[in-house]
Enzyme design. Structure first.
Site, PDB file in Angstrom:
ATOM      1  N   GLU A  70     -10.992  22.617  14.817  1.00  0.00           N
ATOM      2  CA  GLU A  70     -11.271  22.691  13.386  1.00  0.00           C
ATOM      3  C   GLU A  70     -11.086  21.682  12.666  1.00  0.00           C
ATOM      4  O   GLU A  70     -10.679  20.377  13.037  1.00  0.00           O
ATOM      5  CB  GLU A  70     -10.049  23.593  12.483  1.00  0.00           C
ATOM      6  CG  GLU A  70     -10.044  25.071  13.152  1.00  0.00           C
ATOM      7  CD  GLU A  70      -8.509  25.897  12.536  1.00  0.00           C
ATOM      8  OE1 GLU A  70      -8.154  25.299  11.905  1.00  0.00           O
ATOM      9  OE2 GLU A  70      -8.180  26.773  13.315  1.00  0.00           O
ATOM     10  N   LYS A 120      -9.819  18.830   9.909  1.00  0.00           N
ATOM     11  CA  LYS A 120      -8.506  18.558   9.380  1.00  0.00           C
ATOM     12  C   LYS A 120      -8.602  18.309   7.788  1.00  0.00           C
ATOM     13  O   LYS A 120      -9.427  16.905   7.577  1.00  0.00           O
ATOM     14  CB  LYS A 120      -7.570  17.284  10.180  1.00  0.00           C
ATOM     15  CG  LYS A 120      -6.415  17.250   9.488  1.00  0.00           C
ATOM     16  CD  LYS A 120      -5.577  16.363  10.442  1.00  0.00           C
ATOM     17  CE  LYS A 120      -3.996  16.427   9.840  1.00  0.00           C
ATOM     18  NZ  LYS A 120      -4.069  16.071   8.464  1.00  0.00           N
ATOM     19  N   ASP A 177      -8.595  16.908   4.145  1.00  0.00           N
ATOM     20  CA  ASP A 177      -7.601  15.911   3.630  1.00  0.00           C
ATOM     21  C   ASP A 177      -7.438  16.326   2.261  1.00  0.00           C
ATOM     22  O   ASP A 177      -7.701  15.772   1.243  1.00  0.00           O
ATOM     23  CB  ASP A 177      -8.225  14.639   3.657  1.00  0.00           C
ATOM     24  CG  ASP A 177      -7.194  13.577   3.250  1.00  0.00           C
ATOM     25  OD1 ASP A 177      -6.165  13.714   3.405  1.00  0.00           O
ATOM     26  OD2 ASP A 177      -7.827  12.434   3.133  1.00  0.00           O
ATOM     27  N   TYR A 180      -9.609  26.276   1.525  1.00  0.00           N
ATOM     28  CA  TYR A 180     -10.051  26.860   2.658  1.00  0.00           C
ATOM     29  C   TYR A 180      -8.846  27.163   3.912  1.00  0.00           C
ATOM     30  O   TYR A 180      -7.761  26.533   3.850  1.00  0.00           O
ATOM     31  CB  TYR A 180     -10.646  25.248   3.606  1.00  0.00           C
ATOM     32  CG  TYR A 180     -11.963  24.953   2.845  1.00  0.00           C
ATOM     33  CD1 TYR A 180     -13.198  25.502   3.032  1.00  0.00           C
ATOM     34  CD2 TYR A 180     -11.883  24.036   1.633  1.00  0.00           C
ATOM     35  CE1 TYR A 180     -14.331  25.175   2.573  1.00  0.00           C
ATOM     36  CE2 TYR A 180     -13.038  23.832   0.976  1.00  0.00           C
ATOM     37  CZ  TYR A 180     -14.230  24.530   1.454  1.00  0.00           C
ATOM     38  OH  TYR A 180     -15.485  24.168   0.703  1.00  0.00           O
ATOM     39  N   LYS A 195      -6.816  12.393  14.709  1.00  0.00           N
ATOM     40  CA  LYS A 195      -7.146  11.667  13.646  1.00  0.00           C
ATOM     41  C   LYS A 195      -8.472  10.691  13.854  1.00  0.00           C
ATOM     42  O   LYS A 195      -8.370  10.291  15.005  1.00  0.00           O
ATOM     43  CB  LYS A 195      -6.124  10.637  13.048  1.00  0.00           C
ATOM     44  CG  LYS A 195      -4.790  11.422  12.568  1.00  0.00           C
ATOM     45  CD  LYS A 195      -5.082  11.917  11.093  1.00  0.00           C
ATOM     46  CE  LYS A 195      -3.842  12.683  10.501  1.00  0.00           C
ATOM     47  NZ  LYS A 195      -3.047  11.306  10.134  1.00  0.00           N
ATOM     48  N   CYS A 242       0.798 -23.929  -9.956  1.00  0.00           N
ATOM     49  CA  CYS A 242       0.974 -22.548 -10.153  1.00  0.00           C
ATOM     50  C   CYS A 242      -0.398 -21.863 -11.280  1.00  0.00           C
ATOM     51  O   CYS A 242      -0.663 -22.663 -12.266  1.00  0.00           O
ATOM     52  CB  CYS A 242       2.103 -22.286 -10.869  1.00  0.00           C
ATOM     53  SG  CYS A 242       2.234 -20.441 -11.704  1.00  0.00           S
ATOM     54  N   CYS A 300       1.369 -21.504 -14.765  1.00  0.00           N
ATOM     55  CA  CYS A 300       2.056 -22.267 -15.604  1.00  0.00           C
ATOM     56  C   CYS A 300       1.923 -23.832 -15.178  1.00  0.00           C
ATOM     57  O   CYS A 300       2.444 -24.786 -15.936  1.00  0.00           O
ATOM     58  CB  CYS A 300       3.603 -21.976 -15.688  1.00  0.00           C
ATOM     59  SG  CYS A 300       4.227 -22.468 -14.093  1.00  0.00           S
ATOM     60  N   CYS A 358       6.074 -20.446  -7.198  1.00  0.00           N
ATOM     61  CA  CYS A 358       5.988 -21.136  -8.295  1.00  0.00           C
ATOM     62  C   CYS A 358       7.526 -21.950  -8.367  1.00  0.00           C
ATOM     63  O   CYS A 358       8.289 -20.987  -8.781  1.00  0.00           O
ATOM     64  CB  CYS A 358       5.425 -20.554  -9.315  1.00  0.00           C
ATOM     65  SG  CYS A 358       5.741 -21.245 -10.890  1.00  0.00           S
ATOM     66  N   CYS A 416       7.623 -20.377 -16.465  1.00  0.00           N
ATOM     67  CA  CYS A 416       6.422 -19.770 -16.001  1.00  0.00           C
ATOM     68  C   CYS A 416       6.345 -18.466 -16.635  1.00  0.00           C
ATOM     69  O   CYS A 416       7.245 -17.718 -16.536  1.00  0.00           O
ATOM     70  CB  CYS A 416       6.455 -19.632 -14.339  1.00  0.00           C
ATOM     71  SG  CYS A 416       5.031 -18.720 -13.551  1.00  0.00           S
TER      72      CYS A 416
END
Ligand code: IVH
Length: 674
Positions: free
Chosen positions: A115, A117, A119, A227, A318, A412, A415, A430, A436
């Protein structure tokens, strides 16, 4: 047939036709008749109902779908638990599954029912005397939530069972999946987008979001479908001997089953069916994430039974995660609240399994090197666990000449403080901790915490509001808050008294200890104990600030890595600027008196359980004053464990390792000598 029976039969027929067209229209988005024809049938039914109000059928579409909104869902225990399925991911595992089943069925022919599967979300439906009385979510498999009103709005699901040929069971419990078919999902998202409303990431989320609404009119407005894939209970028994026949039996009552399914003579044919469906997957009306393989014979299913919570007679096969190709447009570096830099690849948007992906995290610079990904590269992207997008690999054969290599930024992006990445560490950070903007809130919370500058109220209650008012760009701004009384008063729930308390608390915090101040700076690796050790070792802040790595490493508790972090902190110009402003604001302390005697110097102690004569903090301070290090975990290096009431695993571990243990009384006596 009495006249009544004829009327009911007519009503039932109209209801069935309308339900079929409703499904085609709302769920499949493929109308099968003109709107005017539908209206005509609808009015015909309505007219019959007006003439015979006592015969109105409970599932008539003339009644507005969606009952009263609930305040919460009720929980109920499943009479037959809703178990889960084992997984296989390749042919080898599939054949092993079949071998295990067939070995338990010697000399028997085993057929397989294959069948889709689905989701979506598993639910259970109860029909009593053919009437839908309850719809329940899977929940944890044992207990689920009663969502009957929402379930009743699902258009392709029979609310009343009728069949021309088969007697209606007294009790029927049907299991299956609620989902939103792809067409309905796309339409819903397009409509929501046009209205400026929230769109859903995928059909599964859309279905889940719709069923979890307390107001059934929301579920009613969503194109959901049900279903069926199994029968949990049927009284009297349905008399079918195979899985495939029992699903077929359900269809006569109007249940939808998967649009494709197979009965295979052997496991080799199952593999072929799986490969075929994998190819057909994009053309199916619903999202699936694999196939479900079931031993077809119901008696054989019974013989096989269950192994813990999974049937031996079924497994999920799967599909591999869907991948799609796209190109990397550029890489951004995001700065987290604790200063870590994470590279995010901005992609040319691409659909992966029905979801548009335009950003994908690359985690860290190591991952960039591992993948060897460059700006301009073609990459394949997949959704792991079908949710989070990931880069699978770079396709070097499509690499153009002008790709740009990705390097860790030196400063960074938020800053501009230097970015640091100590050797052996995977993550870059950083170094502008205090400055900062990305790290501001954490830095402030830490700075004002009890063991740091101890400014009451600010951390939990006001920090976020102050950030929004732009009054705290960094922790040094705390000491100018008194200049902004008026603005402070605009914060919700902040009255004259709270403002004054806050300002007083800030003022009082200026007198502190060197150890608390060092700790408050939030230097990576410098916790409370290390801060105390540094204060004892260096005595003045200037000495610490100017210390070189060798001097730092001489401090008990400071190793190579922490020493480097301290150096990095004091190298960042922004940090120095904030520190200078803090000192200029008047933060001060008494020069720490170096403990004359440190008899426990270098020893590691652990305090566990509840002490009755003092707090754990007091005991910690007593030990630290004598030079001991107080640690949170017991190892063979632990010198001694002080065990109070209700000491648990740490005490056990100490006993196991033969570490010395003291009761509270023994500890107090021990301390007497100092
Ligand atoms: S039969 C004893 N058939 O997969 C369990 N389950 O991992 C029998 N699912 O939550 C389940 N499609 O909701 C079965 N055709 C199908 C299915 C299916 C989807 C879901 C089911 C369950 C999960 C099991």
């Amino acid at each position: 047939m009495t006249q009544q029976n004829t009327v009911v039969a007519q009503m039932r027929q109209l209801i069935q036709i309308l339900a079929k067209h409703n499904h085609a229209y709302y769920v499949m988005d493929q109308p099968t008749i003109a709107d005017s024809e539908y209206d005509q049938l609808f009015h015909q039914l309505k007219a019959l109902e007006e003439q015979h109000p006592n015969l109105v059928q409970p599932d008539t579409p003339t009644h507005k779908v969606g009952g009263k909104a609930l305040s919460k869902f009720e929980n109920i225990t499943h009479v037959v638990p809703m178990l889960s399925l084992g997984n296989v991911f390749n042919q080898e595992d599939l054949y092993a599954f079949a071998r295990r089943a067939e070995e338990r069925l010697p000399n028997q022919k085993v057929e397989y029912d294959v069948e889709l599967k689905f989701d979506g979300l598993a639910i259970s439906l109860w029909y009593e005397q053919g009437v839908l009385v309850r719809g329940v979510t899977r929940g944890d498999g044992e207990t689920g939530e009663v969502i009957t009103e929402n379930v009743k709005t699902i258009r392709n699901l029979p609310k009343v069972l009728s069949s021309e040929t088969t007697a209606i069971p007294e009790l029927l419990e049907v299991r299956g999946e609620v989902l939103m078919p792809k067409a309905g999902f796309e339409k819903l998202n397009a409509e929501n987008e046009a209205k400026g409303e929230k769109t859903f990431a995928n059909p599964r989320n859309a279905a889940a979001g719709s069923l979890r609404q307390l107001d059934p009119s929301i579920a009613a407005s969503r194109p959901l479908a049900f279903y069926a894939y199994g029968i949990a209970q049927c009284e009297p028994n349905h008399g079918q001997s195979t899985m495939s026949a029992s699903l077929e039996w359900l269809t006569q009552f109007g249940f939808a089953v998967g649009e494709r399914h197979f009965v295979c003579d052997n496991i080799q044919d199952v593999q072929k069916a799986y490969e075929q469906i994998n190819l057909e997957r994009p053309n199916l009306s619903v999202e699936i994430d694999g196939m479900v393989i079931k031993v077809n014979d119901l008696k054989q299913q019974q013989t096989l039974g269950f192994l813990s919570r999974e049937p031996r007679w079924a497994t999920a096969y799967k599909f591999p995660a869907v991948a799609a190709l796209t190109t990397v447009d550029h890489i951004d570096w995001q700065v987290g609240r604790t200063g870590t830099l994470t590279p995010v690849a901005r992609l040319n948007p691409v659909a992966v399994g029905g979801v548009t992906v335009s950003n994908v995290t690359l985690h860290n610079i190591g991952e960039i090197h591992r993948l060897d990904v460059r700006v301009g590269d073609t990459v394949s992207v997949y959704r792991s666990g079908d949710v989070i997008p990931k880069v699978e690999k770079v396709w070097p054969e499509f690499r153009p000449d002008n790709t740009v290599e990705v390097h860790l930024p030196e400063t960074c992006p938020v800053c501009e403080s230097p970015v640091v990445m100590p050797e052996g560490e995977a993550l870059a950070r950083c170094s502008g901790g205090l400055y900062c903007a990305a790290q501001r809130i954490e830095a402030i919370r830490h700075f004002v915490s009890r063991k740091a500058m101890d400014i009451e109220g600010l951390g939990d209650r006001w920090a976020e509001s102050l950030l929004h008012l732009d009054l705290l760009k960094d922790v040094a701004d705390i000491y100018s808050l008194h200049e902004h009384r008026e603005q402070l008063l605009t914060i919700e729930k902040m009255g004259e008294k709270s403002v004054q308390n806050l300002i007083d608390s800030i003022e009082n915090s200026k007198k502190t200890t060197l150890a608390s101040f060092i700790y408050a700076l939030g230097i990576r690796g410098v916790g409370e104990t290390t801060a105390r050790m540094l204060a004892n070792t260096f005595q003045t802040f200037d000495a610490l600030r100017n210390a070189d790595i060798e001097a730092l490493k001489k401090t008990p508790d400071v190793g190579e890595i922490t020493a480097e972090w301290i150096i990095d902190f004091f190298k960042a110009p922004h940090n120095l600027e904030v520190v200078d402003r803090l000192l200029a604001a008047g933060i001060h302390w008494d020069i720490p008196t170096a403990p004359t005697r440190q008899p426990l110097n270098g020893e590691s102690w652990v305090i566990t359980g509840t002490l009755s004569t003092m707090g754990r903090d007091d005991a910690t301070q007593m030990l630290q004053a004598l030079g001991a290090r107080v640690s949170g975990s017991v190892s063979s290096k632990t010198k001694c464990v002080v065990a109070g009431e209700k000491a648990g695993s740490k005490l056990e571990k100490a006993e196991k390792l033969g570490v010395r243990v003291m009761t509270e009384a023994e500890f107090l006596e021990f301390m007497q000598q100092y």
